[in-house]
Motif scaffolding. Structure first.
Motif, PDB file in Angstrom:
ATOM      1  N   THR A   1       0.771  -1.248  -0.154  1.00  0.00           N
ATOM      2  CA  THR A   1      -0.086  -0.084   0.017  1.00  0.00           C
ATOM      3  C   THR A   1       0.914   1.266   0.093  1.00  0.00           C
ATOM      4  OG1 THR A   1      -1.802  -1.176   1.367  1.00  0.00           O
ATOM      5  CG2 THR A   1      -1.763   1.183   1.259  1.00  0.00           C
ATOM      6  N   LEU A   2       1.835   1.135   0.628  1.00  0.00           N
ATOM      7  CA  LEU A   2       2.777   2.436   0.765  1.00  0.00           C
ATOM      8  C   LEU A   2       3.226   2.642  -0.445  1.00  0.00           C
ATOM      9  CD1 LEU A   2       5.394   2.999   3.586  1.00  0.00           C
ATOM     10  CD2 LEU A   2       6.126   3.429   1.089  1.00  0.00           C
ATOM     11  N   THR A   3       3.932   1.692  -1.169  1.00  0.00           N
ATOM     12  CA  THR A   3       4.484   1.790  -2.597  1.00  0.00           C
ATOM     13  C   THR A   3       3.270   2.265  -3.617  1.00  0.00           C
ATOM     14  OG1 THR A   3       4.351  -0.428  -3.161  1.00  0.00           O
ATOM     15  CG2 THR A   3       6.428   0.290  -2.375  1.00  0.00           C
ATOM     16  N   LEU A   4       2.114   1.803  -3.342  1.00  0.00           N
ATOM     17  CA  LEU A   4       0.839   2.191  -4.240  1.00  0.00           C
ATOM     18  C   LEU A   4       0.713   3.855  -4.023  1.00  0.00           C
ATOM     19  CD1 LEU A   4      -1.202   1.082  -6.204  1.00  0.00           C
ATOM     20  CD2 LEU A   4      -2.835   0.505  -4.131  1.00  0.00           C
ATOM     21  N   ILE A   5       0.741   4.177  -2.876  1.00  0.00           N
ATOM     22  CA  ILE A   5       0.689   5.577  -2.559  1.00  0.00           C
ATOM     23  C   ILE A   5       1.578   6.487  -3.359  1.00  0.00           C
ATOM     24  CG2 ILE A   5       0.917   7.485  -0.963  1.00  0.00           C
ATOM     25  CD1 ILE A   5      -0.400   5.433   1.284  1.00  0.00           C
ATOM     26  N   TYR A   6       2.841   5.827  -3.178  1.00  0.00           N
ATOM     27  CA  TYR A   6       3.983   6.403  -4.177  1.00  0.00           C
ATOM     28  C   TYR A   6       3.802   6.440  -5.810  1.00  0.00           C
ATOM     29  CZ  TYR A   6       8.624   7.247  -6.124  1.00  0.00           C
ATOM     30  OH  TYR A   6       9.708   7.843  -6.871  1.00  0.00           O
ATOM     31  N   ALA A   7       3.122   5.500  -6.196  1.00  0.00           N
ATOM     32  CA  ALA A   7       2.553   5.360  -7.515  1.00  0.00           C
ATOM     33  C   ALA A   7       1.589   6.207  -7.964  1.00  0.00           C
ATOM     34  CB  ALA A   7       2.160   3.828  -7.736  1.00  0.00           C
ATOM     35  N   PHE A   8       0.723   6.695  -6.916  1.00  0.00           N
ATOM     36  CA  PHE A   8      -0.378   7.926  -7.387  1.00  0.00           C
ATOM     37  C   PHE A   8       0.601   9.306  -7.697  1.00  0.00           C
ATOM     38  CE2 PHE A   8      -3.586   5.328  -5.628  1.00  0.00           C
ATOM     39  CZ  PHE A   8      -4.773   5.912  -6.208  1.00  0.00           C
ATOM     40  N   TYR A   9       1.713   9.354  -7.043  1.00  0.00           N
ATOM     41  CA  TYR A   9       2.556  10.548  -7.163  1.00  0.00           C
ATOM     42  C   TYR A   9       3.132  10.342  -8.753  1.00  0.00           C
ATOM     43  CZ  TYR A   9       7.303  12.967  -7.427  1.00  0.00           C
ATOM     44  OH  TYR A   9       7.984  13.665  -7.787  1.00  0.00           O
TER      45      TYR A   9
ATOM     46  N   ALA B   1      10.673   4.193 -12.606  1.00  0.00           N
ATOM     47  CA  ALA B   1      10.643   4.533 -11.024  1.00  0.00           C
ATOM     48  C   ALA B   1       9.527   4.261 -10.244  1.00  0.00           C
ATOM     49  CB  ALA B   1      11.126   5.981 -10.654  1.00  0.00           C
ATOM     50  N   GLY B   2       8.414   4.249 -10.926  1.00  0.00           N
ATOM     51  CA  GLY B   2       6.966   3.878 -10.266  1.00  0.00           C
ATOM     52  C   GLY B   2       6.936   2.444 -10.375  1.00  0.00           C
ATOM     53  N   LEU B   3       7.169   1.941 -11.384  1.00  0.00           N
ATOM     54  CA  LEU B   3       6.744   0.497 -11.502  1.00  0.00           C
ATOM     55  C   LEU B   3       7.447  -0.579 -10.816  1.00  0.00           C
ATOM     56  CD1 LEU B   3       6.341   0.356 -15.562  1.00  0.00           C
ATOM     57  CD2 LEU B   3       4.619  -0.038 -13.715  1.00  0.00           C
ATOM     58  N   LEU B   4       8.889  -0.352 -10.717  1.00  0.00           N
ATOM     59  CA  LEU B   4       9.916  -1.116 -10.059  1.00  0.00           C
ATOM     60  C   LEU B   4       9.740  -1.302  -8.507  1.00  0.00           C
ATOM     61  CD1 LEU B   4      13.164  -1.023 -12.440  1.00  0.00           C
ATOM     62  CD2 LEU B   4      11.299  -2.962 -11.910  1.00  0.00           C
ATOM     63  N   PRO B   5       9.677  -0.128  -7.943  1.00  0.00           N
ATOM     64  CA  PRO B   5       9.411  -0.223  -6.467  1.00  0.00           C
ATOM     65  C   PRO B   5       8.051  -0.579  -6.134  1.00  0.00           C
ATOM     66  CG  PRO B   5      10.492   2.008  -7.085  1.00  0.00           C
ATOM     67  CD  PRO B   5       9.962   1.545  -8.437  1.00  0.00           C
ATOM     68  N   VAL B   6       6.920  -0.385  -6.896  1.00  0.00           N
ATOM     69  CA  VAL B   6       5.835  -1.018  -6.570  1.00  0.00           C
ATOM     70  C   VAL B   6       5.685  -2.659  -6.676  1.00  0.00           C
ATOM     71  CG1 VAL B   6       3.313  -1.376  -7.424  1.00  0.00           C
ATOM     72  CG2 VAL B   6       4.304   0.800  -7.221  1.00  0.00           C
ATOM     73  N   ALA B   7       6.540  -3.019  -7.777  1.00  0.00           N
ATOM     74  CA  ALA B   7       6.645  -4.457  -7.783  1.00  0.00           C
ATOM     75  C   ALA B   7       7.512  -5.083  -6.545  1.00  0.00           C
ATOM     76  CB  ALA B   7       7.429  -4.806  -9.141  1.00  0.00           C
ATOM     77  N   ALA B   8       8.474  -4.400  -6.190  1.00  0.00           N
ATOM     78  CA  ALA B   8       9.496  -4.759  -5.171  1.00  0.00           C
ATOM     79  C   ALA B   8       8.576  -4.716  -3.571  1.00  0.00           C
ATOM     80  CB  ALA B   8      10.553  -3.762  -4.973  1.00  0.00           C
ATOM     81  N   GLY B   9       7.900  -3.530  -3.664  1.00  0.00           N
ATOM     82  CA  GLY B   9       6.942  -3.710  -2.304  1.00  0.00           C
ATOM     83  C   GLY B   9       5.757  -4.964  -2.381  1.00  0.00           C
ATOM     84  N   THR B  10       5.359  -5.309  -3.610  1.00  0.00           N
ATOM     85  CA  THR B  10       4.507  -6.303  -3.596  1.00  0.00           C
ATOM     86  C   THR B  10       5.077  -7.591  -3.586  1.00  0.00           C
ATOM     87  OG1 THR B  10       3.199  -5.194  -5.164  1.00  0.00           O
ATOM     88  CG2 THR B  10       2.732  -7.829  -5.126  1.00  0.00           C
TER      89      THR B  10
END
Length: 409
Positions: free
Chosen positions: A60-68, A367-376
């Motif tokens: 969820t944290l990385t998803l919030i970042y993905a909104f940015y 920068a949005g895709l990879l951190p979200v994938a890493a968080g998941t």
């Protein structure tokens, strides 16, 4: 961002005669970029606080970042084109206004949707300044001083990104009402930038013919066809480098809190400050290097940073994590400087904001895709596994990009 091709500079609309370009205005024009970019990373040290109070996961944290990232990328599809066609100010003033609204939402957020909306609006504001703001710094410079303007533009981007998290970390630890205090100060910074935006001696572009402006208003930003090779070469190393820093921004505080057993928001903010301070300083240190040297050295530093990140999670070492952040910042700073220099040296000023937007969009998409994938992946397995897989992915991508740059003239 230098503009060594004389014809490209001459293609720009004439500047307002009321104010001659000067280095003073170059520095002043960089200030709004610093103020808005501070907002981009300011929430990072507070994520641990919000995560504790609201009880959301790493994914969820990385998803919030993905909104940015979504707000940023969406803005880049239109902001560069509008800026090149109608001028920088009609893009910058609304960007500042949305930044102020985002700050108010952050200060009062008590839910994940509120944080997501604030992150979305901050992404829109940052997108406006990464296209029109960086181009404005170049616009106010004398045509013989474009390299200096390019250096100031690039360093203002990473300098603002450095100041925001340090300010947030210190204020949230030392003053009451952490989020309210931090974003009240941020709103004051944005308000102080407004008079500069309104008074900058910028070119008037409203009378440009439609053909010169480049056709459709909303489109995927790109460089002119003759200069797309430079754009792709820059992206090959810049995109993985900025994805590396995106990981530190989104999951770095969680690593410090959960894996390395420290929840200090000052340390979290200082880590991110060190990352972007390194990115700023290295650009001034490397200002006389060749563009290819910037790109290759930045790629090498990014690889080293990922090795330090893997070491940090394997040995639970705070020192290794801090080193990885600094190395990632050095890598982003050099690859960003090299990529922006290539564009501004070749792309006509009538398309420069769009080309800058294309570079930024490509970088932030990864920068949005990879951190979200890493968080998941971290939620599904462990934080260590997600981090190591991320480090390997970045190493592979940036090494491939460096080989591509090395093989091209």
């Amino acid at each position: 961002m230098p503009a060594s091709v004389a014809t490209a500079v001459e293609a720009a609309p004439p500047a307002s005669p009321a104010a001659a370009p000067s280095r003073r205005w170059v520095w002043l024009a960089a200030w709004p970029v610093v103020a808005v970019l501070a907002l981009s990373n300011e929430p990072a040290p507070l994520y641990v606080l919000w995560q504790r109070d609201l009880g959301f996961s790493s994914a969820t944290l990385t998803l919030i970042y993905a909104f940015y990232i979504a707000g940023l990328l969406g803005t880049l599809t239109v902001a560069g084109t509008l800026s090149d066609r109608f001028g920088r100010r009609p893009v910058l003033v609304p960007g500042l206004a949305l930044g102020i609204v985002a700050g108010a939402l952050f200060a009062t957020a008590h839910s994940v949707p509120a944080l997501s909306l604030a992150r979305l609006l901050s992404g829109i504001a940052v997108g406006a300044f990464l296209s029109a703001g960086l181009a404005a710094v170049t616009d106010v410079a004398d045509r013989t001083d474009k390299r200096f303007a390019g250096l100031v533009a690039s360093s203002s981007m990473v300098g603002g990104a450095a100041v925001g998290p340090l300010l947030a970390g210190v204020l949230s630890e030392t003053l009451p009402g952490p989020s309210v205090t931090v974003f009240a100060v941020q709103i004051a910074l944005l308000l102080a930038a407004l008079p500069v935006v309104l008074r900058m001696p910028l070119p008037e572009r409203g009378r440009e013919p439609r053909a010169a402006a480049g056709g459709r208003w909303i489109r995927i930003p790109n460089a002119p066809r003759p200069h797309r090779r430079q754009l792709l070469l820059g992206l090959a190393v810049f995109a993985p480098a900025i994805a590396a820093t995106g990981f530190v921004l989104s999951l770095g505080p969680t690593l410090l809190a959960d894996l390395l057993h420290t929840s200090s928001r000052i340390l979290s903010g200082a880590t991110i400050f060190g990352l972007f301070a390194a990115a700023t300083g290295v650009q001034f240190a490397a200002r006389r290097l060749r563009t290819r040297t910037d790109l290759l050295a930045g790629a090498a530093l990014t690889v080293t940073g990922m090795a330090a990140l893997a070491l940090a999670v394997a040995t639970t070492s705070v020192a290794a994590l801090l080193a990885s952040a600094v190395l990632a910042g050095l890598g982003q700073g050099l690859t960003q400087l090299g990529a922006l220099t290539m564009l501004s040296a070749n792309v006509p000023t009538s398309r420069l904001a769009e080309a800058n937007a294309a570079l930024t969009a490509g970088g932030y998409l990864l920068a949005g895709l990879l951190p979200v994938a890493a968080g998941t992946l971290s939620d599904a397995t462990t934080l260590t596994t997600g981090t190591v897989v991320f480090a390997l992915a970045i190493t592979t991508l940036v090494t491939t990009g460096a080989i591509t740059v090395l093989r091209r003239p």
